[in-house]
Design an enzyme around this catalytic site. Structure first.
Site, PDB file in Angstrom:
ATOM      1  N   ASP A  32       0.885  -1.156   0.000  1.00  0.00           N
ATOM      2  CA  ASP A  32       0.000   0.000   0.000  1.00  0.00           C
ATOM      3  C   ASP A  32       0.933   1.218   0.000  1.00  0.00           C
ATOM      4  OD1 ASP A  32      -2.345   1.634   0.437  1.00  0.00           O
ATOM      5  OD2 ASP A  32      -1.604   1.865   2.495  1.00  0.00           O
TER       6      ASP A  32
ATOM      7  N   ASP B 245      -0.106   5.133   0.731  1.00  0.00           N
ATOM      8  CA  ASP B 245      -0.386   6.159   1.745  1.00  0.00           C
ATOM      9  C   ASP B 245      -0.376   5.535   3.158  1.00  0.00           C
ATOM     10  OD1 ASP B 245      -0.943   8.133  -0.261  1.00  0.00           O
ATOM     11  OD2 ASP B 245      -2.964   7.335  -0.479  1.00  0.00           O
TER      12      ASP B 245
HETATM   13  C1  BG6 Z   1      -5.879   5.611  -0.218  1.00  0.00           C
HETATM   14  C2  BG6 Z   1      -6.025   6.387   1.063  1.00  0.00           C
HETATM   15  O1  BG6 Z   1      -4.542   5.231  -0.394  1.00  0.00           O
HETATM   16  O2  BG6 Z   1      -6.297   6.402  -1.338  1.00  0.00           O
HETATM   17  C3  BG6 Z   1      -7.436   6.896   1.218  1.00  0.00           C
HETATM   18  O3  BG6 Z   1      -5.690   5.546   2.160  1.00  0.00           O
HETATM   19  C4  BG6 Z   1      -7.797   7.727  -0.012  1.00  0.00           C
HETATM   20  O4  BG6 Z   1      -7.560   7.645   2.385  1.00  0.00           O
HETATM   21  C5  BG6 Z   1      -7.626   6.876  -1.262  1.00  0.00           C
HETATM   22  O5  BG6 Z   1      -9.133   8.189   0.077  1.00  0.00           O
HETATM   23  C6  BG6 Z   1      -7.959   7.654  -2.541  1.00  0.00           C
HETATM   24  O6  BG6 Z   1      -6.992   8.659  -2.710  1.00  0.00           O
HETATM   25  P1  BG6 Z   1      -7.032   9.819  -3.800  1.00  0.00           P
HETATM   26  O7  BG6 Z   1      -5.617  10.338  -3.782  1.00  0.00           O
HETATM   27  O8  BG6 Z   1      -7.408   9.178  -5.104  1.00  0.00           O
HETATM   28  O9  BG6 Z   1      -8.038  10.804  -3.348  1.00  0.00           O
HETATM   29 MG    MG Z   2      -2.740   3.191   3.523  1.00  0.00          MG
END
Ligand code: BG6
Ligand code: MG
Length: 220
Positions: free
Chosen positions: A9, A11
């Site tokens: 993963d 984030d």
């Molecule tokens: C995930 C995060 O990696 O990506 C979530 O943990 C987030 O919190 C999701 O909502 C979507 O991210 P983005 O950057 O497309 O808004």
């Molecule tokens: Mg994450």
């Protein structure tokens, strides 16, 4: 070797962008006048932007139209991308970089499995744009975590069977997704509390021993 591939993963696992997601949603929650705290934020981990908005809106009195929802989701993303401008190669720790390089030297395939549509931008900013063997992210999936699609696509792109992949996650929804994909999962951060996690990764470099099959004792 116990696993042929590791699917990370992004984030909250490789980089602290989970903090930026929190700050950006906090701005939107404040504008809407709804409560937003770390507990609510943990439910946003791993789930798509629109699914996050629905969670943020749970305590909002009036129903919003699809246009209003699109507006707030876009505003959140603009704020988030402003924060991403601060991100640089310094934000990838040496510990994580060295662990990934060691895995690669042992012939382990490495992939990203992230729900984010900003994943490639983040990888670029932290200097990993050409590093992974496969990137599966929010741009190639219909269903975000806890659905297994993002991890199944990653294993497909790598050409490695799901049972031979290990997922690294900080999100409860991500652990659910890994298990639904028939993959083992090593957890960190908020996901440490998941009862079905395969390993608890309190120290990132332990990942090498787990993948090489030298560390049964960290099994959850
Ligand atoms: C995930 C995060 O990696 O990506 C979530 O943990 C987030 O919190 C999701 O909502 C979507 O991210 P983005 O950057 O497309 O808004
Ligand atoms: Mg994450």
């Amino acid at each position: 070797m116990k696993y042929q591939a590791v699917i990370f993963d992004l984030d909250g696992v490789l980089v602290h962008t989970d903090r930026y997601h929190y700050l950006a949603w906090k701005t939107i929650a404040d504008e809407l006048g709804v409560t937003f705290d770390e507990k609510i934020n943990n439910r946003l981990r791993g789930v798509s932007r629109m699914a996050c908005l629905e969670i943020v809106l749970e305590t909002y009195d009036e129903p919003l139209t699809d246009e209003q929802k699109a507006y707030y989701a876009e505003r959140k993303n603009q704020r988030y991308k402003q924060l991403l401008e601060e991100l640089s190669t310094q934000d990838l720790s040496d510990e994580i970089r060295h662990t990934m390089v060691s895995l690669r030297e042992h012939g382990v395939k490495l992939a990203i499995g992230s729900s984010s549509k900003n994943a490639k931008l983040i990888l670029q900013r932290i200097g990993l744009d050409d590093f992974f063997d496969a990137v599966s992210d929010g741009t190639n999936i219909v269903h975000s975590k806890p659905h297994p699609e993002v991890f199944l696509k990653a294993s497909d792109y790598l050409g490695i069977l799901p049972q031979q992949c290990l997922v690294i996650e900080d999100a409860m929804a991500g652990v659910e997704a890994a298990l639904a994909a028939n993959m083992d999962c090593a957890v960190m951060g908020d996901a440490l509390g998941h009862p079905q996690a395969t390993y608890r990764l309190n120290h990132f470099p332990d990942l090498l021993h787990i993948v090489l099959g030298q560390d049964e004792k960290r099994k959850a």
